[in-house]
Design an enzyme around this catalytic site. Sequence first.
Site, PDB file in Angstrom:
ATOM      1  CD  GLU A   1     -32.363 -54.133  37.362  1.00 24.96           C
ATOM      2  OE1 GLU A   1     -33.460 -53.945  37.925  1.00 24.96           O
ATOM      3  OE2 GLU A   1     -32.018 -53.531  36.344  1.00 24.96           O
TER       4      GLU A   1
HETATM    5  C1  LIG Z   1     -24.406 -48.604  36.124  1.00 21.09           C
HETATM    6  C2  LIG Z   1     -25.760 -48.428  36.719  1.00 21.09           C
HETATM    7  C3  LIG Z   1     -26.875 -48.699  35.957  1.00 21.09           C
HETATM    8  C4  LIG Z   1     -28.154 -48.503  36.484  1.00 21.09           C
HETATM    9  N1  LIG Z   1     -29.251 -48.683  35.686  1.00 21.09           N
HETATM   10  C5  LIG Z   1     -30.456 -48.266  36.132  1.00 21.09           C
HETATM   11  C6  LIG Z   1     -31.576 -48.215  35.257  1.00 21.09           C
HETATM   12  O1  LIG Z   1     -31.506 -48.593  34.078  1.00 21.09           O
HETATM   13  N2  LIG Z   1     -32.742 -47.742  35.747  1.00 21.09           N
HETATM   14  C7  LIG Z   1     -32.882 -47.314  37.031  1.00 21.09           C
HETATM   15  O2  LIG Z   1     -33.966 -46.891  37.396  1.00 21.09           O
HETATM   16  N3  LIG Z   1     -31.837 -47.366  37.888  1.00 21.09           N
HETATM   17  C8  LIG Z   1     -30.630 -47.816  37.477  1.00 21.09           C
HETATM   18  N4  LIG Z   1     -29.561 -47.846  38.328  1.00 21.09           N
HETATM   19  C9  LIG Z   1     -29.750 -47.471  39.717  1.00 21.09           C
HETATM   20  C10 LIG Z   1     -29.630 -48.647  40.667  1.00 21.09           C
HETATM   21  O3  LIG Z   1     -30.707 -49.514  40.519  1.00 21.09           O
HETATM   22  C11 LIG Z   1     -29.487 -48.063  42.090  1.00 21.09           C
HETATM   23  O4  LIG Z   1     -28.200 -47.476  42.167  1.00 21.09           O
HETATM   24  C12 LIG Z   1     -29.685 -49.097  43.165  1.00 21.09           C
HETATM   25  O5  LIG Z   1     -31.001 -49.564  43.187  1.00 21.09           O
HETATM   26  C13 LIG Z   1     -29.349 -48.557  44.560  1.00 21.09           C
HETATM   27  O6  LIG Z   1     -29.899 -47.290  44.783  1.00 21.09           O
HETATM   28  P1  LIG Z   1     -28.962 -46.103  45.278  1.00 21.09           P
HETATM   29  O7  LIG Z   1     -27.781 -46.040  44.402  1.00 21.09           O
HETATM   30  O8  LIG Z   1     -29.770 -44.872  45.415  1.00 21.09           O
HETATM   31  O9  LIG Z   1     -28.461 -46.552  46.723  1.00 21.09           O
HETATM   32  P2  LIG Z   1     -29.245 -46.319  48.101  1.00 21.09           P
HETATM   33  O10 LIG Z   1     -30.643 -46.711  47.959  1.00 21.09           O
HETATM   34  O11 LIG Z   1     -28.940 -44.967  48.589  1.00 21.09           O
HETATM   35  O12 LIG Z   1     -28.511 -47.393  49.024  1.00 21.09           O
HETATM   36  C14 LIG Z   1     -27.213 -47.166  49.594  1.00 21.09           C
HETATM   37  C15 LIG Z   1     -26.872 -48.345  50.492  1.00 21.09           C
HETATM   38  O13 LIG Z   1     -27.838 -48.445  51.543  1.00 21.09           O
HETATM   39  C16 LIG Z   1     -28.400 -49.745  51.582  1.00 21.09           C
HETATM   40  N5  LIG Z   1     -29.800 -49.674  51.980  1.00 21.09           N
HETATM   41  C17 LIG Z   1     -30.740 -48.809  51.560  1.00 21.09           C
HETATM   42  N6  LIG Z   1     -31.908 -49.083  52.149  1.00 21.09           N
HETATM   43  C18 LIG Z   1     -31.715 -50.153  52.933  1.00 21.09           C
HETATM   44  C19 LIG Z   1     -32.538 -50.931  53.814  1.00 21.09           C
HETATM   45  N7  LIG Z   1     -33.821 -50.669  53.970  1.00 21.09           N
HETATM   46  N8  LIG Z   1     -31.975 -51.961  54.455  1.00 21.09           N
HETATM   47  C20 LIG Z   1     -30.694 -52.277  54.287  1.00 21.09           C
HETATM   48  N9  LIG Z   1     -29.869 -51.582  53.488  1.00 21.09           N
HETATM   49  C21 LIG Z   1     -30.368 -50.543  52.820  1.00 21.09           C
HETATM   50  C22 LIG Z   1     -28.238 -50.303  50.166  1.00 21.09           C
HETATM   51  O14 LIG Z   1     -28.235 -51.718  50.169  1.00 21.09           O
HETATM   52  C23 LIG Z   1     -26.900 -49.705  49.769  1.00 21.09           C
HETATM   53  O15 LIG Z   1     -25.871 -50.510  50.255  1.00 21.09           O
HETATM   54  C24 LIG Z   1     -28.287 -48.068  37.827  1.00 21.09           C
HETATM   55  C25 LIG Z   1     -27.152 -47.830  38.610  1.00 21.09           C
HETATM   56  C26 LIG Z   1     -25.907 -47.970  38.058  1.00 21.09           C
HETATM   57  C27 LIG Z   1     -24.715 -47.627  38.917  1.00 21.09           C
END
Ligand SMILES: Cc1cc2nc3c(=O)[nH]c(=O)nc-3n(C[C@H](O)[C@H](O)[C@H](O)COP(=O)(O)OP(=O)(O)OC[C@H]3O[C@@H](n4cnc5c(N)ncnc54)[C@H](O)[C@@H]3O)c2cc1C
Length: 599
Positions: free
Chosen positions: A441
């Site tokens: 989220e």
């Molecule tokens: C158990 C689990 C359940 C989930 N459930 C759902 C679901 O039901 N539906 C759904 O759609 N998704 C779901 N997700 C996905 C989740 O919402 C994402 O993993 C999360 O939003 C982060 O995206 P990412 O993993 O691609 O990380 P990335 O976006 O690749 O981020 C990696 C790191 O970079 C940082 N970062 C990225 N951009 C910036 C910026 N502009 N400024 C500063 N820092 C930044 C982030 O804070 C993070 O620390 C789930 C994930 C898990 C693990």
Amino acid sequence: MTVYKAPQRDMKFVMDELLDMQSHYASLPGCEDASVEIVDAIREEAAKITTNVIAPLNQIGDQKGCVWSEEGVKSPPGFKQAYAQFREAGWTALIQDPEFGGQGLPPSVGNMVTEMVTSANLSWATYTGALGGAIETLHAWGTDEQKNTYMPKMVAGNWGGTMCLTEPHCGTDLGLLRTKAEPQDDGSYNLSGTKIFITQGEHDVADNIIHIVIARVTGAPAGTAGISLFIVPKFLPDANGELGERNTVSCGAIEHKMGLHGSPTCVMNFDGAKGFLIGPENKGLQCMFTFMNNARLGCAVQGFGHADVGLQQSLAYAKDRLQMRALTGPKNPELMADPIIVHPDVRRMLLTQKSIAEGGRMFTYDIAKMLDVVQCSPDPEARAEMDDLLGLLTPIAKGFLTEVGLESANLAVQCFGGHGYIKEWGVEQNVRDARIGCIYEGTTGIQALDLIGRKILGNKGAHLNTYIKTMSAFCEANQENPVVAEFVSELAKHIKEWGELTMQIGGAAMNKPDEMGAASVDFLMYSGYVVLAYYWAQAAVVADKALQAGTTEEDFYKAKITTTKFYFQRLLPKTRGYVATMTTGADNLMELDAEHFVF
Ligand SMILES: Cc1cc2nc3c(=O)[nH]c(=O)nc-3n(C[C@H](O)[C@H](O)[C@H](O)COP(=O)(O)OP(=O)(O)OC[C@H]3O[C@@H](n4cnc5c(N)ncnc54)[C@H](O)[C@@H]3O)c2cc1C
């Protein structure tokens, strides 16, 4: 051995005494049914089902997890039966619109139940949590026909729901999304693409699953301006609204995770799956925010819930576990050693957890009260004012409470010593389950950027100033009260500083955009500690009044005042560290070239 007991006395303190929910419900059209008796009865019944049915499945869910096969995903033993019991008792319908079979109670009553469900068993709670957000999105953006088709089944809990945003290359940056939606002659769309990490993407607890999916309509602009929102049912409803043809959406795999083992995290393949547009084309992200805001408050509740669960377990253990003698001499000379609760450092850990658990409850219950106003008030000004405040407080609640909730869960393990690190007691599971709260989220970093960027600087600090005025009025009103004077004077200093820091960061960011990002998480944590101080000071005022009036529960109210003192003297000073680091600027983070991080 996980034991959860709903902290009913404290919930009642927050609802009845701190927030005076009775006057609040009485003043809002449609909420009048939520009398003290009704809310008490709901809380007692929810406490029974969460303590007796849902909590006992927490450890087995962790051990057995979900199982994927070509036929679908099997939930852990007992989950399906508990879900049926929950659904049949009407809990999924509690706060939903009576037009679609709901009971029409205010969101704040639902929030109280959510606390118990998530604290009892977070994995299990994700089955109903995802559903609640999907219902809310449909209710806000669906056509009448869509609402009539899907909502009654979802409100009754027979059909589940998901939120499908994330793709392998696109998490935080949803503008990168690739899932395509091709318009069809019958007005529907064919969706193709892969979503990952989808909570409840596939499972066996409900008959159908209604996916709420973001995708890009053929020819739509790149980036976030070209995102639309769709309903994609696992089974397409037939002419009678019953289960019809199987849609071409399937779960390719489930993830093996650090925690939350009882909740399926699915790779979802959309192979030309039939979908139906919700809301205006290319406005999908705005519509999806309905779901995301709901989910963010849910995460905040989850955050302090982990502190509560850890506290319940570590407090019982600390009273029982005998190690060493108190520094002041034996407290239990007849035993071989004293219980570890006599040691100051163990008390530090217990009181930290208590401060976060009870403080987080006050904070999030108040947010839910604001949500009631936004949803039910006939006064557009009152609705707009509360909506602004909600916008400001949601990233603080989500970001801060999930971080300190995780810290508290870790402290519970520390109270248990080595016995916390082994699986038997279940406190290590609490840490693993808590970890995700800071990620999904929107990560803590993203909440922090949202707070300082959109929610504060984006409106030139107007919403923060309104909040600061409310807090300042509270400080002024209570500065002569000898019991709370030291707290409100400290709070008043922080409130002033909060405004000054905002100006300082905003000013620096005008010349150098990285300054905002560099300060953001420290600023979020600072804000969280200040907001929680406001609630603890209010708790002390309420407790003082109760003690002055005479009460049979002196211990309960005195503990509120003692915990406020602990909070102000031992947790609020953490803001000094955040001020020091957030004002050092961005250079110390940005100087090192990415290629020179490691030599
Ligand atoms: C158990 C689990 C359940 C989930 N459930 C759902 C679901 O039901 N539906 C759904 O759609 N998704 C779901 N997700 C996905 C989740 O919402 C994402 O993993 C999360 O939003 C982060 O995206 P990412 O993993 O691609 O990380 P990335 O976006 O690749 O981020 C990696 C790191 O970079 C940082 N970062 C990225 N951009 C910036 C910026 N502009 N400024 C500063 N820092 C930044 C982030 O804070 C993070 O620390 C789930 C994930 C898990 C693990």
